[in-house]
Design a protein around this motif. Structure first.
Motif, PDB file in Angstrom:
ATOM      1  N   UNK A  58       0.867  -1.172  -0.048  1.00 26.16           N
ATOM      2  CA  UNK A  58       0.002  -0.069  -0.063  1.00 26.16           C
ATOM      3  C   UNK A  58       0.830   1.138  -0.141  1.00 26.16           C
ATOM      4  N   UNK A  59       0.895   2.128  -1.061  1.00 25.47           N
ATOM      5  CA  UNK A  59       1.659   3.280  -1.078  1.00 25.47           C
ATOM      6  C   UNK A  59       1.374   4.052   0.211  1.00 25.47           C
ATOM      7  N   UNK A  60       0.041   4.316   0.837  1.00 25.51           N
ATOM      8  CA  UNK A  60      -0.381   5.141   1.878  1.00 25.51           C
ATOM      9  C   UNK A  60       0.368   4.457   3.042  1.00 25.51           C
ATOM     10  N   UNK A  94      -1.895  10.486   9.292  1.00 21.49           N
ATOM     11  CA  UNK A  94      -1.282  11.795   8.835  1.00 21.49           C
ATOM     12  C   UNK A  94      -1.435  11.442   7.244  1.00 21.49           C
ATOM     13  N   UNK A  95      -1.561  10.234   6.588  1.00 23.87           N
ATOM     14  CA  UNK A  95      -1.631   9.910   5.062  1.00 23.87           C
ATOM     15  C   UNK A  95      -2.906   9.554   4.912  1.00 23.87           C
ATOM     16  N   UNK A  96      -3.785   9.809   5.858  1.00 27.84           N
ATOM     17  CA  UNK A  96      -5.154   9.549   5.516  1.00 27.84           C
ATOM     18  C   UNK A  96      -5.540   8.058   4.833  1.00 27.84           C
ATOM     19  N   UNK A  97      -5.191   7.235   5.813  1.00 27.97           N
ATOM     20  CA  UNK A  97      -5.369   5.717   5.801  1.00 27.97           C
ATOM     21  C   UNK A  97      -6.489   5.354   6.405  1.00 27.97           C
ATOM     22  N   UNK A  98      -7.774   5.010   5.702  1.00 28.83           N
ATOM     23  CA  UNK A  98      -8.933   4.766   6.430  1.00 28.83           C
ATOM     24  C   UNK A  98      -8.829   3.112   6.693  1.00 28.83           C
ATOM     25  N   UNK A 132      -1.216 -12.387  10.518  1.00 24.45           N
ATOM     26  CA  UNK A 132      -2.684 -12.193  10.810  1.00 24.45           C
ATOM     27  C   UNK A 132      -3.594 -11.959   9.345  1.00 24.45           C
ATOM     28  N   UNK A 133      -4.416 -13.015   9.439  1.00 18.81           N
ATOM     29  CA  UNK A 133      -5.250 -13.041   8.172  1.00 18.81           C
ATOM     30  C   UNK A 133      -6.125 -11.628   7.882  1.00 18.81           C
ATOM     31  N   UNK A 134      -6.470 -11.253   9.020  1.00 23.97           N
ATOM     32  CA  UNK A 134      -7.153  -9.748   8.718  1.00 23.97           C
ATOM     33  C   UNK A 134      -6.421  -8.699   7.966  1.00 23.97           C
ATOM     34  N   UNK A 135      -5.030  -8.890   7.928  1.00 20.01           N
ATOM     35  CA  UNK A 135      -4.354  -7.788   7.096  1.00 20.01           C
ATOM     36  C   UNK A 135      -4.482  -8.192   5.819  1.00 20.01           C
ATOM     37  N   UNK A 136      -4.583  -7.276   4.791  1.00 19.16           N
ATOM     38  CA  UNK A 136      -4.347  -7.250   3.419  1.00 19.16           C
ATOM     39  C   UNK A 136      -3.427  -6.570   2.790  1.00 19.16           C
ATOM     40  N   UNK A 137      -2.752  -5.632   3.612  1.00 12.14           N
ATOM     41  CA  UNK A 137      -1.974  -4.623   2.763  1.00 12.14           C
ATOM     42  C   UNK A 137      -0.657  -4.657   3.814  1.00 12.14           C
ATOM     43  N   UNK A 138       0.288  -3.913   3.383  1.00 10.67           N
ATOM     44  CA  UNK A 138       1.448  -3.703   4.019  1.00 10.67           C
ATOM     45  C   UNK A 138       2.369  -2.481   3.352  1.00 10.67           C
ATOM     46  N   UNK A 139       3.207  -1.814   4.403  1.00 13.23           N
ATOM     47  CA  UNK A 139       4.017  -0.839   4.029  1.00 13.23           C
ATOM     48  C   UNK A 139       5.039  -0.800   4.667  1.00 13.23           C
ATOM     49  N   UNK A 140       6.404  -0.633   4.334  1.00 12.70           N
ATOM     50  CA  UNK A 140       7.618  -0.959   5.062  1.00 12.70           C
ATOM     51  C   UNK A 140       8.671   0.199   4.681  1.00 12.70           C
TER      52      UNK A 140
END
Length: 167
Positions: A58-60, A94-98, A132-140
């Motif tokens: 996820x870019x955000x 801050x990055x408006x990640x909903x 965690x199965x509920x997470x679908x996105x990542x940002x590192x």
């Protein structure tokens, strides 16, 4: 040549795929190779082994992770909370990640991506986030700074499940 790394007149070249090459200037002190893209791949390998859907970048979340890593590196703290008490979710705001759900893993003072992944997988709470199965996105993201008076690389990994399709 079968080698993954090549020394080319004062530069380190890293093979990143069939035709991709990353060239980094060499330094005399120990060089840090904690790469966000490698960490995403390692986390997704862990999820694949556990038969859990892979995370999408996820870019955000990447931007939020970079903001957090930069803040820790600039101010020399290592914590889920800022010195003012702002929680990890402050950076997502801050990055408006909903988001419907979110998690955070942190690391400091590692020199290799595989070592960060190994440490996270050996820690029950960090492992729980990665699998965690509920997470679908990542940002590192990573940032260089000082921690306890020593040069350090800070690593921030944010996980999320958006409330709806993020733009």
């Amino acid at each position: 040549m079968n080698k993954k790394t090549l020394l080319i007149s004062g530069f380190l070249a890293l093979a990143l795929g069939a035709s991709a090459l990353m060239v980094l200037p060499l330094r005399h002190e120990l060089m840090t190779l904690v790469l966000p893209s490698a960490l995403v791949g390692l986390s997704n390998s862990e999820r694949e082994e556990a038969k859990i859907p892979l995370l999408e970048i996820s870019p955000k979340l990447q931007k939020a992770a970079q903001l957090k890593a930069n803040d820790m590196a600039k101010r020399g703290y290592f914590s889920h909370y800022t010195p003012e008490g702002n929680p990890p979710w402050y950076w997502l705001d801050q990055v408006e990640y909903d988001y419907r759900s979110a998690g955070e893993n942190l690391a400091v003072n590692f020199t290799e991506s595989a070592d960060v992944d190994k440490a996270w997988m050996n820690s029950p709470k960090h492992r729980e986030n990665i699998l965690n199965k509920k997470y679908t996105e990542v940002g590192i993201a990573t940032a260089k700074g000082f921690y306890k008076g020593e040069e350090a690389t800070y690593v921030v990994q944010f996980f999320g499940k958006p409330n709806q399709q993020q733009l």
